[in-house]
Design a protein around this motif. Structure first.
Motif, PDB file in Angstrom:
ATOM      1  N   SER A  30      53.798 -13.363 -61.948  1.00 12.63           N
ATOM      2  CA  SER A  30      52.558 -13.915 -62.487  1.00 12.63           C
ATOM      3  C   SER A  30      52.265 -15.266 -61.870  1.00 12.63           C
ATOM      4  CB  SER A  30      52.631 -14.013 -64.014  1.00 12.63           C
ATOM      5  OG  SER A  30      53.751 -14.783 -64.412  1.00 12.63           O
ATOM      6  N   GLN A  31      53.314 -16.032 -61.582  1.00 10.19           N
ATOM      7  CA  GLN A  31      53.107 -17.336 -60.947  1.00 10.19           C
ATOM      8  C   GLN A  31      52.570 -17.165 -59.537  1.00 10.19           C
ATOM      9  OE1 GLN A  31      53.523 -20.527 -62.388  1.00 10.19           O
ATOM     10  NE2 GLN A  31      52.296 -20.960 -60.558  1.00 10.19           N
ATOM     11  N   ALA A  32      53.100 -16.196 -58.793  1.00  5.82           N
ATOM     12  CA  ALA A  32      52.615 -15.941 -57.435  1.00  5.82           C
ATOM     13  C   ALA A  32      51.148 -15.524 -57.455  1.00  5.82           C
ATOM     14  CB  ALA A  32      53.463 -14.870 -56.764  1.00  5.82           C
ATOM     15  N   VAL A  33      50.778 -14.691 -58.414  1.00  2.00           N
ATOM     16  CA  VAL A  33      49.382 -14.252 -58.532  1.00  2.00           C
ATOM     17  C   VAL A  33      48.483 -15.441 -58.845  1.00  2.00           C
ATOM     18  CG1 VAL A  33      47.761 -12.861 -59.880  1.00  2.00           C
ATOM     19  CG2 VAL A  33      49.950 -11.874 -59.160  1.00  2.00           C
ATOM     20  N   ARG A  34      48.922 -16.301 -59.751  1.00  4.74           N
ATOM     21  CA  ARG A  34      48.126 -17.483 -60.092  1.00  4.74           C
ATOM     22  C   ARG A  34      47.963 -18.395 -58.876  1.00  4.74           C
ATOM     23  NH1 ARG A  34      51.041 -17.254 -65.057  1.00  4.74           N
ATOM     24  NH2 ARG A  34      52.564 -18.781 -64.301  1.00  4.74           N
ATOM     25  N   ASP A  35      49.048 -18.594 -58.132  1.00  2.23           N
ATOM     26  CA  ASP A  35      48.977 -19.461 -56.956  1.00  2.23           C
ATOM     27  C   ASP A  35      48.037 -18.883 -55.891  1.00  2.23           C
ATOM     28  OD1 ASP A  35      50.761 -21.138 -58.175  1.00  2.23           O
ATOM     29  OD2 ASP A  35      52.508 -20.468 -57.019  1.00  2.23           O
ATOM     30  N   LEU A  36      48.091 -17.561 -55.702  1.00  4.00           N
ATOM     31  CA  LEU A  36      47.216 -16.934 -54.720  1.00  4.00           C
ATOM     32  C   LEU A  36      45.756 -16.989 -55.180  1.00  4.00           C
ATOM     33  CD1 LEU A  36      46.899 -15.538 -52.046  1.00  4.00           C
ATOM     34  CD2 LEU A  36      47.543 -13.365 -53.124  1.00  4.00           C
ATOM     35  N   CYS A  37      45.540 -16.822 -56.474  1.00  3.76           N
ATOM     36  CA  CYS A  37      44.181 -16.962 -57.016  1.00  3.76           C
ATOM     37  C   CYS A  37      43.632 -18.367 -56.743  1.00  3.76           C
ATOM     38  CB  CYS A  37      44.168 -16.698 -58.520  1.00  3.76           C
ATOM     39  SG  CYS A  37      44.274 -14.963 -58.985  1.00  3.76           S
ATOM     40  N   SER A  38      44.476 -19.367 -56.909  1.00  6.21           N
ATOM     41  CA  SER A  38      44.040 -20.743 -56.662  1.00  6.21           C
ATOM     42  C   SER A  38      43.634 -20.937 -55.206  1.00  6.21           C
ATOM     43  CB  SER A  38      45.168 -21.725 -57.027  1.00  6.21           C
ATOM     44  OG  SER A  38      45.453 -21.675 -58.410  1.00  6.21           O
ATOM     45  N   LEU A  39      44.369 -20.315 -54.282  1.00 10.31           N
ATOM     46  CA  LEU A  39      44.001 -20.390 -52.866  1.00 10.31           C
ATOM     47  C   LEU A  39      42.683 -19.665 -52.607  1.00 10.31           C
ATOM     48  CD1 LEU A  39      47.456 -19.724 -51.140  1.00 10.31           C
ATOM     49  CD2 LEU A  39      46.228 -21.904 -51.239  1.00 10.31           C
ATOM     50  N   LEU A  40      42.565 -18.455 -53.149  1.00 11.81           N
ATOM     51  CA  LEU A  40      41.347 -17.659 -52.929  1.00 11.81           C
ATOM     52  C   LEU A  40      40.112 -18.335 -53.516  1.00 11.81           C
ATOM     53  CD1 LEU A  40      42.665 -14.039 -53.541  1.00 11.81           C
ATOM     54  CD2 LEU A  40      41.431 -14.810 -51.518  1.00 11.81           C
ATOM     55  N   ASP A  41      40.294 -19.017 -54.646  1.00 13.55           N
ATOM     56  CA  ASP A  41      39.151 -19.663 -55.305  1.00 13.55           C
ATOM     57  C   ASP A  41      38.481 -20.707 -54.417  1.00 13.55           C
ATOM     58  OD1 ASP A  41      39.387 -18.145 -57.578  1.00 13.55           O
ATOM     59  OD2 ASP A  41      40.476 -19.670 -58.740  1.00 13.55           O
ATOM     60  N   THR A  42      39.216 -21.230 -53.440  1.00 15.14           N
ATOM     61  CA  THR A  42      38.654 -22.274 -52.581  1.00 15.14           C
ATOM     62  C   THR A  42      37.954 -21.704 -51.348  1.00 15.14           C
ATOM     63  OG1 THR A  42      40.621 -22.536 -51.154  1.00 15.14           O
ATOM     64  CG2 THR A  42      40.587 -23.755 -53.238  1.00 15.14           C
ATOM     65  N   VAL A  43      38.047 -20.392 -51.129  1.00  8.27           N
ATOM     66  CA  VAL A  43      37.518 -19.776 -49.914  1.00  8.27           C
ATOM     67  C   VAL A  43      36.035 -19.456 -50.067  1.00  8.27           C
ATOM     68  CG1 VAL A  43      37.703 -17.827 -48.314  1.00  8.27           C
ATOM     69  CG2 VAL A  43      39.772 -18.815 -49.340  1.00  8.27           C
ATOM     70  N   GLY A  44      35.241 -19.882 -49.083  1.00  4.09           N
ATOM     71  CA  GLY A  44      33.822 -19.578 -49.048  1.00  4.09           C
ATOM     72  C   GLY A  44      33.476 -18.799 -47.792  1.00  4.09           C
ATOM     73  N   PRO A  45      32.215 -18.409 -47.629  1.00  6.94           N
ATOM     74  CA  PRO A  45      31.811 -17.600 -46.472  1.00  6.94           C
ATOM     75  C   PRO A  45      32.167 -18.241 -45.132  1.00  6.94           C
ATOM     76  CG  PRO A  45      30.038 -17.694 -48.085  1.00  6.94           C
ATOM     77  CD  PRO A  45      31.087 -18.644 -48.554  1.00  6.94           C
ATOM     78  N   ALA A  46      31.936 -19.543 -45.006  1.00 10.32           N
ATOM     79  CA  ALA A  46      32.183 -20.213 -43.728  1.00 10.32           C
ATOM     80  C   ALA A  46      33.658 -20.187 -43.345  1.00 10.32           C
ATOM     81  CB  ALA A  46      31.686 -21.654 -43.778  1.00 10.32           C
ATOM     82  N   ASP A  47      34.542 -20.118 -44.332  1.00 13.78           N
ATOM     83  CA  ASP A  47      35.978 -20.122 -44.054  1.00 13.78           C
ATOM     84  C   ASP A  47      36.449 -18.830 -43.390  1.00 13.78           C
ATOM     85  OD1 ASP A  47      36.522 -22.699 -45.249  1.00 13.78           O
ATOM     86  OD2 ASP A  47      36.209 -21.727 -47.193  1.00 13.78           O
ATOM     87  N   VAL A  48      35.626 -17.783 -43.483  1.00 11.03           N
ATOM     88  CA  VAL A  48      35.991 -16.497 -42.879  1.00 11.03           C
ATOM     89  C   VAL A  48      34.956 -16.058 -41.838  1.00 11.03           C
ATOM     90  CG1 VAL A  48      37.404 -15.678 -44.800  1.00 11.03           C
ATOM     91  CG2 VAL A  48      34.937 -15.312 -44.851  1.00 11.03           C
ATOM     92  N   GLN A 160      31.126 -18.142 -58.377  1.00 14.72           N
ATOM     93  CA  GLN A 160      31.522 -19.083 -59.423  1.00 14.72           C
ATOM     94  C   GLN A 160      32.515 -18.465 -60.414  1.00 14.72           C
ATOM     95  OE1 GLN A 160      28.234 -18.633 -58.444  1.00 14.72           O
ATOM     96  NE2 GLN A 160      28.437 -20.460 -57.145  1.00 14.72           N
ATOM     97  N   TYR A 161      32.569 -17.145 -60.459  1.00 13.24           N
ATOM     98  CA  TYR A 161      33.470 -16.468 -61.391  1.00 13.24           C
ATOM     99  C   TYR A 161      34.929 -16.680 -60.996  1.00 13.24           C
ATOM    100  CZ  TYR A 161      35.663 -12.763 -64.125  1.00 13.24           C
ATOM    101  OH  TYR A 161      36.466 -12.060 -64.982  1.00 13.24           O
ATOM    102  N   GLY A 162      35.179 -16.843 -59.725  1.00 12.60           N
ATOM    103  CA  GLY A 162      36.560 -17.002 -59.263  1.00 12.60           C
ATOM    104  C   GLY A 162      37.175 -15.661 -58.890  1.00 12.60           C
ATOM    105  N   THR A 163      38.463 -15.663 -58.709  1.00 12.00           N
ATOM    106  CA  THR A 163      39.185 -14.480 -58.243  1.00 12.00           C
ATOM    107  C   THR A 163      39.528 -13.562 -59.413  1.00 12.00           C
ATOM    108  OG1 THR A 163      40.148 -15.763 -56.440  1.00 12.00           O
ATOM    109  CG2 THR A 163      41.240 -13.684 -57.008  1.00 12.00           C
ATOM    110  N   SER A 164      39.274 -12.274 -59.238  1.00 14.11           N
ATOM    111  CA  SER A 164      39.670 -11.289 -60.243  1.00 14.11           C
ATOM    112  C   SER A 164      40.873 -10.512 -59.723  1.00 14.11           C
ATOM    113  CB  SER A 164      38.520 -10.337 -60.570  1.00 14.11           C
ATOM    114  OG  SER A 164      38.059  -9.676 -59.404  1.00 14.11           O
TER     115      SER A 164
END
Length: 253
Positions: A30-48, A160-164
């Motif tokens: 669960s901690q790994a999932v939370r940490d990965l969600c935190s990384l994904l939450d910062t990603v926008g279109p320009a980053d990819v 704005q919803y964040g990572t699911s």
């Protein structure tokens, strides 16, 4: 050695590479999932390497208009698939949808999937199987039995919803994506689909709970609107998904 000016995509890759396994066991903590969600939450279109599409660039059918189309017309909208990285342990990819395009209801057996909407709005309807499994026979030759599932998600997601997150047995493991506006979603799947390992993508159609329950006398709790019967279908021939070229930062493997 820490890389200088490392991209967000590189950060996602590095995290996934050290965290995930080909078998999916043990599942990510669960901690790994939370940490990965935190990384994904910062990603926008320009980053990819994406530019946000506006409704003016699209067919403009909108969410209400798409329900006036038949399934074939909706599924025929081309969806662009961008492969960022794939290995035995995980897949990183992007789906770019024009308005009203649909990825039909499908499952992720034994998989954990993180999804982040990069731009636009996307409607998600998702189910989890009721356990122990409950089946109903359907009438007619060649008809497949239906299985009871419980509604997990039925809402519109935006950046704005964040990572699911969906899990093997919870969080809406079977889901359907419908583009409300032009949109893109970044997915990380672990472990990835692999038919030899029993992780085949299966498509379904959902029926309201009363459709078969009245005949067979099936009962659940009083919240019957939260349940549905799912029937397996063949992979849709008219699901139009075309490969695109990932134009974001290269990953140093």
């Amino acid at each position: 050695m820490e890389r200088k000016n490392s991209s967000k995509v590189q950060g996602l890759y590095d995290f996934c590479k050290k965290t995930f396994t080909p078998s999916g066991t043990p599942p990510p903590s669960s901690q790994a999932v939370r940490d990965l969600c935190s990384l994904l939450d910062t990603v926008g279109p320009a980053d990819v390497g994406l530019e946000e599409q506006s409704s003016d660039d699209d067919r403009g059918l909108g969410f209400s208009g798409l329900y006036g189309l038949n399934r074939v017309a909706r599924w025929a909208q081309p969806i662009t698939y961008l492969d960022i990285y794939e290995c035995d342990s995980f897949t990183m990819c992007i789906f770019c949808f024009p308005t009203s395009a649909v990825i039909p209801l499908h499952d992720h057996p034994g998989m954990t999937v993180l999804s982040k909407v990069l731009y636009g709005s996307m409607h998600v309807k998702a189910y989890d199987w009721v356990e122990p499994a409950r089946f109903q026979e359907t009438k007619g030759p060649g008809y497949r039995p239906v299985r009871l599932a419980k509604l997990a998600t039925d809402k519109v997601l935006t950046p704005q919803y964040g990572t699911s997150v969906l899990y093997p047995k919870s969080g809406g493991n079977l889901h359907c994506f419908t583009a409300v506006t032009p949109c893109a979603v970044l997915d990380i799947l672990t472990p990835p689909y692999n038919e030899d390992a029993g992780r085949k993508c299966t498509y379904y159609v959902d029926y309201p709970f009363p459709t078969f329950s009245a005949v067979n006398g099936a009962e659940v709790s009083n919240e019957k609107e939260e349940y549905a019967w799912l029937s397996e279908i063949d992979t849709p021939d008219d699901l139009y998904m075309r490969p695109g070229v990932y134009a974001g930062p290269a990953i140093l493997v």
